[in-house]
Design a protein around this motif. Structure first.
Motif, PDB file in Angstrom:
ATOM      1  N   GLU A  31       0.868  -1.343  -0.057  1.00  0.00           N
ATOM      2  CA  GLU A  31      -0.042   0.183  -0.118  1.00  0.00           C
ATOM      3  C   GLU A  31       0.675   1.108   0.022  1.00  0.00           C
ATOM      4  OE1 GLU A  31      -3.588   0.637   0.265  1.00  0.00           O
ATOM      5  OE2 GLU A  31      -3.424  -1.355  -0.688  1.00  0.00           O
ATOM      6  N   ALA A  32       2.000   1.301   0.832  1.00  0.00           N
ATOM      7  CA  ALA A  32       2.841   2.298   1.017  1.00  0.00           C
ATOM      8  C   ALA A  32       3.704   2.602  -0.260  1.00  0.00           C
ATOM      9  CB  ALA A  32       3.768   2.212   2.274  1.00  0.00           C
ATOM     10  N   LEU A  33       3.863   1.685  -1.102  1.00  0.00           N
ATOM     11  CA  LEU A  33       4.762   1.810  -2.318  1.00  0.00           C
ATOM     12  C   LEU A  33       4.094   1.802  -3.535  1.00  0.00           C
ATOM     13  CD1 LEU A  33       7.925   0.239  -0.592  1.00  0.00           C
ATOM     14  CD2 LEU A  33       7.263   2.451  -0.846  1.00  0.00           C
ATOM     15  N   LYS A  34       2.842   1.784  -3.399  1.00  0.00           N
ATOM     16  CA  LYS A  34       1.979   1.628  -4.783  1.00  0.00           C
ATOM     17  C   LYS A  34       2.558   2.396  -5.862  1.00  0.00           C
ATOM     18  CE  LYS A  34      -2.823   0.699  -3.520  1.00  0.00           C
ATOM     19  NZ  LYS A  34      -3.960   1.347  -3.139  1.00  0.00           N
ATOM     20  N   ARG A  35       2.974   3.542  -5.636  1.00  0.00           N
ATOM     21  CA  ARG A  35       3.677   4.521  -6.571  1.00  0.00           C
ATOM     22  C   ARG A  35       4.688   3.849  -7.424  1.00  0.00           C
ATOM     23  NH1 ARG A  35       6.134   6.792  -9.396  1.00  0.00           N
ATOM     24  NH2 ARG A  35       6.777   9.009  -9.688  1.00  0.00           N
ATOM     25  N   PHE A  36       5.458   2.809  -6.969  1.00  0.00           N
ATOM     26  CA  PHE A  36       6.743   2.216  -7.317  1.00  0.00           C
ATOM     27  C   PHE A  36       6.202   0.927  -8.077  1.00  0.00           C
ATOM     28  CE2 PHE A  36       8.073   4.892  -3.752  1.00  0.00           C
ATOM     29  CZ  PHE A  36       9.162   5.202  -4.462  1.00  0.00           C
ATOM     30  N   SER A  37       4.878   0.792  -8.315  1.00  0.00           N
ATOM     31  CA  SER A  37       4.605  -0.444  -8.908  1.00  0.00           C
ATOM     32  C   SER A  37       4.193  -0.082 -10.418  1.00  0.00           C
ATOM     33  CB  SER A  37       3.177  -0.893  -8.424  1.00  0.00           C
ATOM     34  OG  SER A  37       2.518  -1.769  -9.291  1.00  0.00           O
ATOM     35  N   ASP A  38       4.401  -0.906 -11.398  1.00  0.00           N
ATOM     36  CA  ASP A  38       4.129  -0.751 -12.731  1.00  0.00           C
ATOM     37  C   ASP A  38       2.865  -1.400 -13.093  1.00  0.00           C
ATOM     38  OD1 ASP A  38       4.613  -3.415 -12.788  1.00  0.00           O
ATOM     39  OD2 ASP A  38       6.545  -3.481 -14.181  1.00  0.00           O
ATOM     40  N   ASP A  39       2.146  -1.963 -12.199  1.00  0.00           N
ATOM     41  CA  ASP A  39       0.739  -2.385 -12.301  1.00  0.00           C
ATOM     42  C   ASP A  39       0.695  -3.670 -13.326  1.00  0.00           C
ATOM     43  OD1 ASP A  39      -0.241  -0.465 -10.515  1.00  0.00           O
ATOM     44  OD2 ASP A  39      -0.468   1.116 -12.289  1.00  0.00           O
ATOM     45  N   SER A  40       1.865  -4.258 -13.294  1.00  0.00           N
ATOM     46  CA  SER A  40       1.726  -5.414 -14.220  1.00  0.00           C
ATOM     47  C   SER A  40       0.978  -6.681 -13.619  1.00  0.00           C
ATOM     48  CB  SER A  40       3.174  -6.029 -14.432  1.00  0.00           C
ATOM     49  OG  SER A  40       3.770  -6.207 -13.474  1.00  0.00           O
ATOM     50  N   VAL A  41       0.609  -6.468 -12.515  1.00  0.00           N
ATOM     51  CA  VAL A  41      -0.016  -7.385 -11.697  1.00  0.00           C
ATOM     52  C   VAL A  41      -1.046  -6.769 -10.750  1.00  0.00           C
ATOM     53  CG1 VAL A  41      -0.413  -9.455 -10.192  1.00  0.00           C
ATOM     54  CG2 VAL A  41       1.630  -9.384 -11.822  1.00  0.00           C
ATOM     55  N   ASN A  42      -2.212  -7.019 -10.419  1.00  0.00           N
ATOM     56  CA  ASN A  42      -3.186  -6.414  -9.558  1.00  0.00           C
ATOM     57  C   ASN A  42      -3.133  -7.525  -8.234  1.00  0.00           C
ATOM     58  OD1 ASN A  42      -4.387  -4.836 -11.304  1.00  0.00           O
ATOM     59  ND2 ASN A  42      -5.526  -6.487 -11.875  1.00  0.00           N
ATOM     60  N   LEU A  43      -2.775  -6.841  -7.139  1.00  0.00           N
ATOM     61  CA  LEU A  43      -2.507  -7.417  -5.773  1.00  0.00           C
ATOM     62  C   LEU A  43      -3.615  -7.512  -4.888  1.00  0.00           C
ATOM     63  CD1 LEU A  43      -0.420  -9.260  -4.152  1.00  0.00           C
ATOM     64  CD2 LEU A  43       0.513  -6.840  -3.694  1.00  0.00           C
ATOM     65  N   HIS A  44      -4.333  -8.592  -4.367  1.00  0.00           N
ATOM     66  CA  HIS A  44      -5.359  -8.392  -3.416  1.00  0.00           C
ATOM     67  C   HIS A  44      -5.042  -9.307  -2.252  1.00  0.00           C
ATOM     68  CE1 HIS A  44      -7.934  -7.637  -6.984  1.00  0.00           C
ATOM     69  NE2 HIS A  44      -6.931  -8.604  -7.465  1.00  0.00           N
ATOM     70  N   TYR A  45      -5.674  -8.847  -1.081  1.00  0.00           N
ATOM     71  CA  TYR A  45      -5.471  -9.452   0.293  1.00  0.00           C
ATOM     72  C   TYR A  45      -6.560 -10.155   0.701  1.00  0.00           C
ATOM     73  CZ  TYR A  45      -0.853  -7.460   0.002  1.00  0.00           C
ATOM     74  OH  TYR A  45       0.758  -7.216  -0.454  1.00  0.00           O
ATOM     75  N   VAL A  46      -6.497 -11.197   1.514  1.00  0.00           N
ATOM     76  CA  VAL A  46      -7.774 -11.923   2.150  1.00  0.00           C
ATOM     77  C   VAL A  46      -7.140 -12.254   3.566  1.00  0.00           C
ATOM     78  CG1 VAL A  46      -9.517 -13.595   2.138  1.00  0.00           C
ATOM     79  CG2 VAL A  46      -8.916 -12.444   0.163  1.00  0.00           C
ATOM     80  N   SER A  47      -7.601 -11.708   4.421  1.00  0.00           N
ATOM     81  CA  SER A  47      -7.257 -11.850   5.927  1.00  0.00           C
ATOM     82  C   SER A  47      -8.346 -12.429   6.777  1.00  0.00           C
ATOM     83  CB  SER A  47      -6.659 -10.810   6.513  1.00  0.00           C
ATOM     84  OG  SER A  47      -7.305  -9.724   6.685  1.00  0.00           O
ATOM     85  N   ASN A  48      -9.531 -11.991   6.592  1.00  0.00           N
ATOM     86  CA  ASN A  48     -10.507 -12.058   7.466  1.00  0.00           C
ATOM     87  C   ASN A  48     -11.416 -13.476   7.089  1.00  0.00           C
ATOM     88  OD1 ASN A  48     -12.930 -12.000   9.243  1.00  0.00           O
ATOM     89  ND2 ASN A  48     -13.155  -9.966   8.579  1.00  0.00           N
ATOM     90  N   VAL A  49     -11.773 -14.185   8.296  1.00  0.00           N
ATOM     91  CA  VAL A  49     -12.533 -15.418   7.714  1.00  0.00           C
ATOM     92  C   VAL A  49     -13.943 -15.000   7.729  1.00  0.00           C
ATOM     93  CG1 VAL A  49     -13.089 -15.978  10.035  1.00  0.00           C
ATOM     94  CG2 VAL A  49     -12.549 -17.865   8.809  1.00  0.00           C
TER      95      VAL A  49
END
Ligand SMILES: O=P(O)(O)OC[C@H]1O[C@](O)(CO)[C@@H](O)[C@@H]1O
Length: 549
Positions: free
Chosen positions: A164-182
């Motif tokens: 999240e902090a370094l989004k600006r450094f991503s070239d968006d070649s992949v979308n990233l998602h997080y699942v933590s909650n049950v």
């Protein structure tokens, strides 16, 4: 083990704290024009100003004496050298080895772990590059467009906070998602827009036993196999990161897709290991390496710099000063950089799971205040929500203000407004405003004396509220790596001084065990009469309402 209360410095700090409680920082600043120079430290990418604390040179000198009497330097070496300082789990604590650029040999159980680290880094590099270049293909031959990291706590917060902090450094070649909650809502919402042909799951779990993660992983597997009609698809869509290879294999992850982590990496200190794979995938391996390099710089600073100029040591001592001796009970983390919007959640786990304990290394009850509860949010949003409490409540909440000189995404005119607030808030918390001044200001505005009498007491700010300012040059993988490592070492030093085993987390076990028992009752529509009456009635009510919905 010498009880801390019997140390000479401890006793002197108790007396000194009683004297300092009657001082105001305004007077300390007025007396000493060099206060900032005395109480600030400049690192290449971060400046720490701790002059806005209720301290004098004597306070710092006594606190340094405390650190020395507690043998912080010796403990620090024991950690870096891989001694089993996690005494209740009989483990070494070596997250620093993960970012050691020199790859010096470190032996754990007779094995040179630097070779394992190098091999894992090479695998992270090659897999992340394959995924980013579209060379890793799904079951139907299509490239991976979306990566879903399934994990919780240390297997989620670190990678998510960093990406999240370094989004600006991503070239968006992949979308990233997080699942933590049950809570099924989260995984359902994440998967809803995705096409199984293009999705890669990373199951991150050090133990590979965490109920929430395993259930989410099972749901992901069902979702994939329902679309692919083929079990062999799993090898193309599932990666695991774990210290429990056996469980990951049993779960159905292909052996070649399992990334190893080790028992000497604590979950909340693991983003530097393969748990950081999502970081390398989203930002590119070279940025992951920069993150490690920034942390390594702080490892060297922490290990080599005298205690008086040592940023993590000073931050730890200030926390102990504010909480143990001045009796503050909570600590706010207030980032003014949008990139750091998850920092307080991340530090909540790092600090509270590490040091939120009430017995010492020998299992004896600790009878002095130890560490605060950690909370916070983006500072600007907080100003319009909870800063009222910071400025005027009866409880003093020491706060860390974290901001950047340059924005990574400059939008004309915004950064100055943001940073003006950043500087103004620590000034206001420190200076306050007394009734005389409030009255004079109201009078200057032409207010009548009746109004002034009524309102003046409400406008008084006592000030004298301690803050640290951590001013970064700019958010980058390197500077973020440094910032995180500063807090990691701060937590370590607090643990050593307060005699807390910072690297276990027994306090999470009781609830997990009870949840297993209750889950059985929920699934079988039962209520166990051995429950206390509150829990019994709650479960009964749950069954009654559920039967009608
Ligand atoms: O990586 P795991 O083993 O799934 O654990 C996840 C998190 O759960 C905890 O064990 C707490 O329950 C944390 O210490 C850890 O970061």
């Amino acid at each position: 083990m010498q009880p801390r209360e019997t140390l000479a410095s401890w006793q002197q700090l108790l007396t000194h704290a009683q004297q300092m409680k009657h001082q105001h920082m305004n007077a300390l600043f007025a007396k000493d024009s060099e206060r900032f120079d005395k109480f600030s430290i400049k690192l290449p990418s971060i400046l720490l100003d701790y002059s806005k604390n209720l301290i004098t040179e004597k306070s710092i000198s006594l606190l340094i004496q405390l650190a020395q009497e507690c043998q912080v330097e010796q403990w620090r070496e024991r950690m870096f050298k891989g001694e089993r300082i996690n005494s209740t789990e009989n483990r070494a604590v070596l997250h620093t080895a993960l970012r050691d650029k020199t790859q010096s040999a470190i032996f754990v159980n007779g094995k040179n772990i630097s070779q394992d680290i190098k091999q894992t880094l090479d695998r992270i590099k090659s897999i992340s590059e394959d995924i980013r270049r579209g060379l890793w293909l799904g079951f139907s031959g299509k490239r991976i467009t979306d990566v879903v990291n399934i994990g919780v706590g240390g297997s989620n917060l670190g990678p998510q906070m960093v990406t999240e902090a370094l989004k600006r450094f991503s070239d968006d070649s992949v979308n990233l998602h997080y699942v933590s909650n049950v809570d099924g809502t989260q995984i359902a919402e994440v998967l809803r827009p995705l096409n199984p042909e293009n999705v890669l799951f990373i199951i991150s779990s050090k133990t590979f036993t965490t109920t929430e993660t395993i259930l989410n992983a099972k749901t992901a597997m069902k979702w994939l196999t329902a679309a692919s009609f083929d079990q062999t698809a799993i090898a193309k869509h599932f990666i695991a990161v774990s210290a429990n290879k056996e469980n990951a294999l049993k779960f159905g992850i292909a052996a070649e897709n399992i990334f190893e982590i080790w028992d000497w990496v604590g979950g909340r200190f693991s983003l530097w290991s393969a748990i950081g794979l999502p970081i390398a995938i989203q930002l590119g391996f070279e940025h992951f390496e920069e993150l490690l390099a920034g942390a390594y710089e702080i490892d060297c600073h922490f290990r080599q710099t005298p205690l008086t100029q040592n940023v993590p040591v000073i931050l730890a001592l200030l926390s102990i000063w504010n909480c143990t001796f001045l009796e503050a009970q909570s600590q706010a983390i207030l980032p003014y950089d949008q990139s750091l919007h998850m920092l307080s959640a991340y530090l909540q786990q790092a600090e509270m799971e590490s040091n939120g304990k009430s017995v010492n290394w020998s299992g004896e009850t600790i009878n002095y205040p130890t560490v605060p509860s950690i909370w916070g949010a983006l500072g600007i949003n907080g100003q319009h929500a909870f800063y009222q409490y910071l400025h005027q409540s009866n409880n003093i909440v020491p706060a860390d203000f974290i901001g950047s000189v340059a924005s990574v995404t400059p939008v004309q005119g915004h950064h100055e407004t943001l940073m003006a607030n950043f500087f103004a808030q620590t000034q206001a918390l420190m200076q306050g405003v007394d009734e005389q001044q409030v009255r004079a200001d109201l009078k200057a505005k032409g207010r009548c004396s009746k109004y002034i009498d009524k309102v003046a007491p409400h406008k008084v700010h006592q000030g004298n509220r301690p803050t640290n300012t951590l001013l970064m040059n700019q958010i980058s993988p390197y500077s973020l790596g440094s910032l995180i490592a500063i807090y990691e070492h701060k937590i370590f030093v607090q643990g050593i001084i307060l005699q807390i085993c910072s690297f276990d987390q027994w306090g999470v076990e009781l609830g997990k065990g009870l949840a297993n028992k209750i889950e059985h009752q929920l699934r079988n529509q039962q209520v166990d009469e051995n429950n206390d009456s509150s829990t019994y009635q709650l479960i009964k009510h749950y069954h009654q309402v559920k039967s009608k919905t």
